[in-house]
Design a protein around this motif. Structure first.
Motif, PDB file in Angstrom:
ATOM      1  N   LEU A   1       0.841  -1.190   0.000  1.00 47.79           N
ATOM      2  CA  LEU A   1       0.000   0.000   0.000  1.00 47.79           C
ATOM      3  C   LEU A   1       0.882   1.248   0.000  1.00 47.79           C
ATOM      4  O   LEU A   1       1.905   1.288   0.686  1.00 47.79           O
ATOM      5  N   VAL A   2       0.488   2.255  -0.762  1.00 48.36           N
ATOM      6  CA  VAL A   2       1.197   3.540  -0.776  1.00 48.36           C
ATOM      7  C   VAL A   2       0.219   4.626  -0.329  1.00 48.36           C
ATOM      8  O   VAL A   2      -0.995   4.501  -0.523  1.00 48.36           O
ATOM      9  N   PHE A   3       0.772   5.705   0.242  1.00 51.08           N
ATOM     10  CA  PHE A   3      -0.070   6.676   0.945  1.00 51.08           C
ATOM     11  C   PHE A   3       0.292   8.112   0.547  1.00 51.08           C
ATOM     12  O   PHE A   3       1.421   8.393   0.148  1.00 51.08           O
ATOM     13  N   SER A   4      -0.703   8.985   0.719  1.00 49.55           N
ATOM     14  CA  SER A   4      -0.507  10.430   0.568  1.00 49.55           C
ATOM     15  C   SER A   4      -0.591  11.081   1.942  1.00 49.55           C
ATOM     16  O   SER A   4      -1.469  10.755   2.738  1.00 49.55           O
ATOM     17  N   SER A   5       0.349  12.002   2.198  1.00 47.26           N
ATOM     18  CA  SER A   5       0.355  12.719   3.468  1.00 47.26           C
ATOM     19  C   SER A   5       0.796  14.155   3.225  1.00 47.26           C
ATOM     20  O   SER A   5       1.714  14.399   2.443  1.00 47.26           O
ATOM     21  N   SER A   6       0.125  15.075   3.893  1.00 47.11           N
ATOM     22  CA  SER A   6       0.506  16.485   3.773  1.00 47.11           C
ATOM     23  C   SER A   6       1.146  17.008   5.054  1.00 47.11           C
ATOM     24  O   SER A   6       1.385  18.208   5.172  1.00 47.11           O
ATOM     25  N   ASN A   7       1.419  16.114   6.015  1.00 51.61           N
ATOM     26  CA  ASN A   7       2.022  16.562   7.275  1.00 51.61           C
ATOM     27  C   ASN A   7       3.189  15.672   7.686  1.00 51.61           C
ATOM     28  O   ASN A   7       3.445  15.475   8.875  1.00 51.61           O
ATOM     29  N   GLY A   8       3.894  15.098   6.724  1.00 52.80           N
ATOM     30  CA  GLY A   8       5.089  14.335   7.039  1.00 52.80           C
ATOM     31  C   GLY A   8       4.847  12.944   7.576  1.00 52.80           C
ATOM     32  O   GLY A   8       5.755  12.332   8.136  1.00 52.80           O
ATOM     33  N   GLY A   9       3.645  12.413   7.394  1.00 51.18           N
ATOM     34  CA  GLY A   9       3.389  11.034   7.793  1.00 51.18           C
ATOM     35  C   GLY A   9       2.711  10.871   9.139  1.00 51.18           C
ATOM     36  O   GLY A   9       2.492   9.747   9.580  1.00 51.18           O
ATOM     37  N   SER A  10       2.357  11.968   9.801  1.00 48.41           N
ATOM     38  CA  SER A  10       1.619  11.825  11.055  1.00 48.41           C
ATOM     39  C   SER A  10       0.216  11.287  10.793  1.00 48.41           C
ATOM     40  O   SER A  10      -0.321  10.503  11.569  1.00 48.41           O
ATOM     41  N   SER A  11      -0.363  11.726   9.692  1.00 46.29           N
ATOM     42  CA  SER A  11      -1.655  11.208   9.266  1.00 46.29           C
ATOM     43  C   SER A  11      -1.652  11.136   7.738  1.00 46.29           C
ATOM     44  O   SER A  11      -0.800  11.738   7.079  1.00 46.29           O
ATOM     45  N   PHE A  12      -2.617  10.404   7.185  1.00 47.87           N
ATOM     46  CA  PHE A  12      -2.659  10.171   5.744  1.00 47.87           C
ATOM     47  C   PHE A  12      -4.077  10.392   5.245  1.00 47.87           C
ATOM     48  O   PHE A  12      -5.046  10.113   5.961  1.00 47.87           O
ATOM     49  N   TYR A  13      -4.175  10.909   4.013  1.00 45.71           N
ATOM     50  CA  TYR A  13      -5.502  11.184   3.475  1.00 45.71           C
ATOM     51  C   TYR A  13      -5.823  10.367   2.229  1.00 45.71           C
ATOM     52  O   TYR A  13      -6.928  10.471   1.687  1.00 45.71           O
ATOM     53  N   HIS A  14      -4.875   9.548   1.756  1.00 48.42           N
ATOM     54  CA  HIS A  14      -5.153   8.722   0.577  1.00 48.42           C
ATOM     55  C   HIS A  14      -4.298   7.461   0.637  1.00 48.42           C
ATOM     56  O   HIS A  14      -3.181   7.473   1.183  1.00 48.42           O
ATOM     57  N   VAL A  15      -4.838   6.353   0.094  1.00 42.24           N
ATOM     58  CA  VAL A  15      -4.123   5.085   0.052  1.00 42.24           C
ATOM     59  C   VAL A  15      -4.433   4.411  -1.279  1.00 42.24           C
ATOM     60  O   VAL A  15      -5.549   4.534  -1.808  1.00 42.24           O
ATOM     61  N   ALA A  16      -3.425   3.737  -1.839  1.00 41.44           N
ATOM     62  CA  ALA A  16      -3.569   3.035  -3.113  1.00 41.44           C
ATOM     63  C   ALA A  16      -2.837   1.695  -3.032  1.00 41.44           C
ATOM     64  O   ALA A  16      -1.942   1.512  -2.205  1.00 41.44           O
ATOM     65  N   ILE A  17      -3.216   0.770  -3.921  1.00 37.67           N
ATOM     66  CA  ILE A  17      -2.584  -0.550  -3.971  1.00 37.67           C
ATOM     67  C   ILE A  17      -1.564  -0.560  -5.102  1.00 37.67           C
ATOM     68  O   ILE A  17      -1.896  -0.267  -6.251  1.00 37.67           O
ATOM     69  N   TYR A  18      -0.331  -0.901  -4.765  1.00 43.26           N
ATOM     70  CA  TYR A  18       0.732  -0.942  -5.772  1.00 43.26           C
ATOM     71  C   TYR A  18       0.625  -2.238  -6.569  1.00 43.26           C
ATOM     72  O   TYR A  18       0.518  -3.337  -6.005  1.00 43.26           O
ATOM     73  N   LEU A  19       0.665  -2.106  -7.903  1.00 47.50           N
ATOM     74  CA  LEU A  19       0.514  -3.259  -8.787  1.00 47.50           C
ATOM     75  C   LEU A  19       1.838  -3.751  -9.348  1.00 47.50           C
ATOM     76  O   LEU A  19       1.883  -4.808  -9.983  1.00 47.50           O
ATOM     77  N   GLY A  20       2.909  -2.994  -9.106  1.00 50.31           N
ATOM     78  CA  GLY A  20       4.175  -3.299  -9.763  1.00 50.31           C
ATOM     79  C   GLY A  20       4.297  -2.519 -11.051  1.00 50.31           C
ATOM     80  O   GLY A  20       3.318  -1.967 -11.587  1.00 50.31           O
ATOM     81  N   ASN A  21       5.516  -2.451 -11.588  1.00 54.06           N
ATOM     82  CA  ASN A  21       5.778  -1.745 -12.845  1.00 54.06           C
ATOM     83  C   ASN A  21       5.302  -0.288 -12.806  1.00 54.06           C
ATOM     84  O   ASN A  21       4.841   0.268 -13.813  1.00 54.06           O
ATOM     85  N   GLY A  22       5.386   0.332 -11.614  1.00 51.78           N
ATOM     86  CA  GLY A  22       5.058   1.749 -11.514  1.00 51.78           C
ATOM     87  C   GLY A  22       3.589   2.066 -11.655  1.00 51.78           C
ATOM     88  O   GLY A  22       3.240   3.200 -12.001  1.00 51.78           O
ATOM     89  N   GLN A  23       2.695   1.088 -11.351  1.00 46.67           N
ATOM     90  CA  GLN A  23       1.255   1.302 -11.493  1.00 46.67           C
ATOM     91  C   GLN A  23       0.559   1.091 -10.140  1.00 46.67           C
ATOM     92  O   GLN A  23       1.018   0.304  -9.310  1.00 46.67           O
ATOM     93  N   VAL A  24      -0.551   1.800  -9.935  1.00 49.97           N
ATOM     94  CA  VAL A  24      -1.377   1.620  -8.753  1.00 49.97           C
ATOM     95  C   VAL A  24      -2.837   1.543  -9.184  1.00 49.97           C
ATOM     96  O   VAL A  24      -3.217   2.031 -10.255  1.00 49.97           O
ATOM     97  N   VAL A  25      -3.654   0.927  -8.336  1.00 50.82           N
ATOM     98  CA  VAL A  25      -5.111   0.962  -8.510  1.00 50.82           C
ATOM     99  C   VAL A  25      -5.676   1.581  -7.243  1.00 50.82           C
ATOM    100  O   VAL A  25      -5.280   1.223  -6.128  1.00 50.82           O
ATOM    101  N   HIS A  26      -6.580   2.535  -7.407  1.00 51.48           N
ATOM    102  CA  HIS A  26      -7.094   3.253  -6.233  1.00 51.48           C
ATOM    103  C   HIS A  26      -8.400   3.948  -6.570  1.00 51.48           C
ATOM    104  O   HIS A  26      -8.737   4.171  -7.737  1.00 51.48           O
TER     105      HIS A  26
END
Length: 533
Positions: free
Chosen positions: A482-507
């Motif tokens: 899982l990969v995440f989006s954070s606007s405060n350095g990782g204290s909290s997260f507002y988005h998550v996606a599933i990594y598929l490999g080869n530089g692709q995600v599904v979310h």
């Protein structure tokens, strides 16, 4: 929705951040007058008229075309306005998704508090019933004592038995009666205290649930306001972008389509550069979970002891009360006398039938079962090796966290297969907060996907990151992480996606992009660590 899955990699930042695609051919060149002002709470987004005031006029563009230096400066100015617009919309999206994450977390707390309040109220009602039963038992005991002049009827029965001369039996029975009476009184006192404790606890939990409801309502209202602001900002900035693209086409003597593709290519390069910077970044220490904001998770007192299942009153009282008459029958079975008559003549008769020594022979074979019992340790020996393999897999992930996920790719395939199929199906859409089975937000989407593979994830993006047993740098991502989006350095997260490999995600990205497969670089504000379950 079909073209959602065939978006070019060089999709403009506004489209992938805000979720709106440009027509790509000849964008409308007419200036937009009087576009509504949009000021996002907590986001430095200028009102649309102020942004429009920065746009070069037709006279300035004509003057710049005759002077190469002015022309270059004008082109740079227009391009910088385009990139600034994309950045502001990205901030607006982050603010909207961040507030939605907070609202979802508050709803989770509210659901927990409501469940705890319901459970506490049920226990308080059970404690009340327990107290009523105990009070009834005390009343029965008091009534018996009153009718018999303060003497338990069972005691009277024992003392008036002329034939029952077993002193030990009488003593033990009277002791039991006294103990029962003391236990009845103690149980009543305990039941009263237990009922009071559960009533106080239920009141505290119900108050906490009310406070959580207020926090949840406020968070949801803020999230809805940020969502509306984001949609307004998106529409305003898209119109401004169309004008800027057309002005670039005029300055360079090209078409709006050519300029749009060139800007998209540059924005794609910027996203890839940001992704590389995130891959190279090493925060050193993965941030720990941050406690919930004050008021969101009120402290609760420890719950009182559990209410006993058995009804204390009848079980304690039924022994003394019926003993008013059954006390006499108890000696009649005279099991104790059969033990005592051993010295009396009657036991000799019973001694005559003591072919019961034959059972002592049957007791002799009892050692043989003990021999059969001896093999039982052997299964325990076979059971002993079983725990040894169990601990061995546990150290392997801790010693080599990187290879463990490689083997886990097969475990993630059901989740990935489900997620991709959902992304291809136009019936499934994005919704803030989610509403299965047809609507998902980002964290509900990943939670539902992983459930297909038997992996349980918590509800929010922040919880999914902090609950993961393994955190991996972006340059060590494996399929299924899982990969995440954070606007405060990782204290909290507002988005998550599933990594598929080869530089692709599904979310599930946002209401405009929906649920789709995109490049990893489309995850804006991507955090330097992913999560592996």
């Amino acid at each position: 929705m079909a073209q959602r899955h065939t978006l070019p990699v060089a999709f403009c930042a506004l489209a992938l951040v805000a979720g709106a695609s440009l027509t790509g051919t000849t964008a409308a060149a007419s200036p937009q007058q009087g576009s509504p002002a949009s000021v996002l709470a907590g986001v430095s987004l200028p009102a649309a008229p102020a942004a429009a005031a920065k746009l070069p006029s037709a006279a300035e563009i004509e003057a710049a075309r005759g002077n190469p230096a002015e022309l270059k400066a004008m082109i740079e100015r227009v391009e910088s306005l385009i990139f600034e617009a994309s950045g502001r919309v990205a901030e607006a999206e982050a603010a909207a998704l961040g507030d939605q994450e907070s609202a979802t977390a508050a709803q989770e707390v509210l659901a927990e508090r409501n469940a705890a309040a319901d459970d506490a109220r049920k226990n308080a009602e059970a404690a009340e019933q327990y107290f009523e039963d105990s009070r009834t038992a005390v009343g029965q005991l008091a009534g018996d004592l009153y009718r018999n002049g303060g003497v338990n009827p069972a005691v009277s029965a024992l003392l008036t038995q002329s034939e029952a001369n077993d002193v030990l039996y009488k003593t033990s029975t009277m002791t039991a009666l006294a103990t029962n009476r003391a236990h009845t009184l103690a149980s009543a006192d305990e039941a009263a205290n237990l009922w009071t404790a559960w009533e106080d606890y239920a009141a505290a939990v119900e108050k906490a649930a009310e406070e959580a409801a207020g926090v949840s309502a406020a968070a949801l209202e803020e999230a809805e306001r940020e969502q509306a602001n984001y949609e307004t900002a998106l529409a305003d900035q898209e119109r401004t972008r169309d004008r800027l693209i057309n002005q670039l086409a005029t300055l360079r003597d090209t078409t709006a389509r050519e300029e749009s593709e060139r800007i998209e290519a540059r924005e794609s390069e910027q996203r890839e550069q940001q992704l590389e910077q995130a891959r190279e970044q090493d925060p050193g220490v993965v941030p720990a979970a941050v406690p919930a904001p004050a008021g969101q998770e009120p402290d609760l007192p420890a719950p009182p002891p559990a209410v006993p299942d058995a009804e204390p009153g009848p079980s304690v009282v039924t022994r003394p009360t019926p003993s008013a008459e059954p006390a006499a029958p108890r000696p009649t079975p005279k099991p104790t006398r059969t033990a005592a008559p051993a010295p009396a003549p009657t036991p000799t008769k019973t001694a005559a039938p003591k072919p019961t020594p034959k059972p002592t022979r049957t007791a002799a074979p009892k050692p043989t079962p003990t021999k059969t019992a001896t093999p039982k340790p052997t299964p325990t020996k076979t059971a002993a090796p079983k725990p040894k393999p169990k601990p061995t897999p546990k150290p392997t992930p801790t010693q080599e966290p990187a290879p463990a996920p490689g083997s886990g790719s097969s475990a993630y395939e059901p989740a990935i297969s489900w997620a991709i199929n959902i992304a291809k199906d136009d019936r499934y859409t994005y919704l803030y907060g989610g509403n299965p089975p047809w609507q998902f937000d980002c964290s509900l989407f990943t939670q539902s996907a992983f459930r297909q593979g038997g992996v349980s994830l918590p509800r929010t993006s922040t919880q999914q990151f902090h609950s993961a047993p393994i955190k991996v740098p972006l340059n060590q991502l494996k399929r299924g992480d899982l990969v995440f989006s954070s606007s405060n350095g990782g204290s909290s997260f507002y988005h998550v996606a599933i990594y598929l490999g080869n530089g692709q995600v599904v979310h599930a990205r946002n209401p405009n992009v929906g649920i789709s497969v995109t490049p990893l670089s489309y995850v804006n504000n991507i955090y330097a660590y992913g999560a592996r379950y």
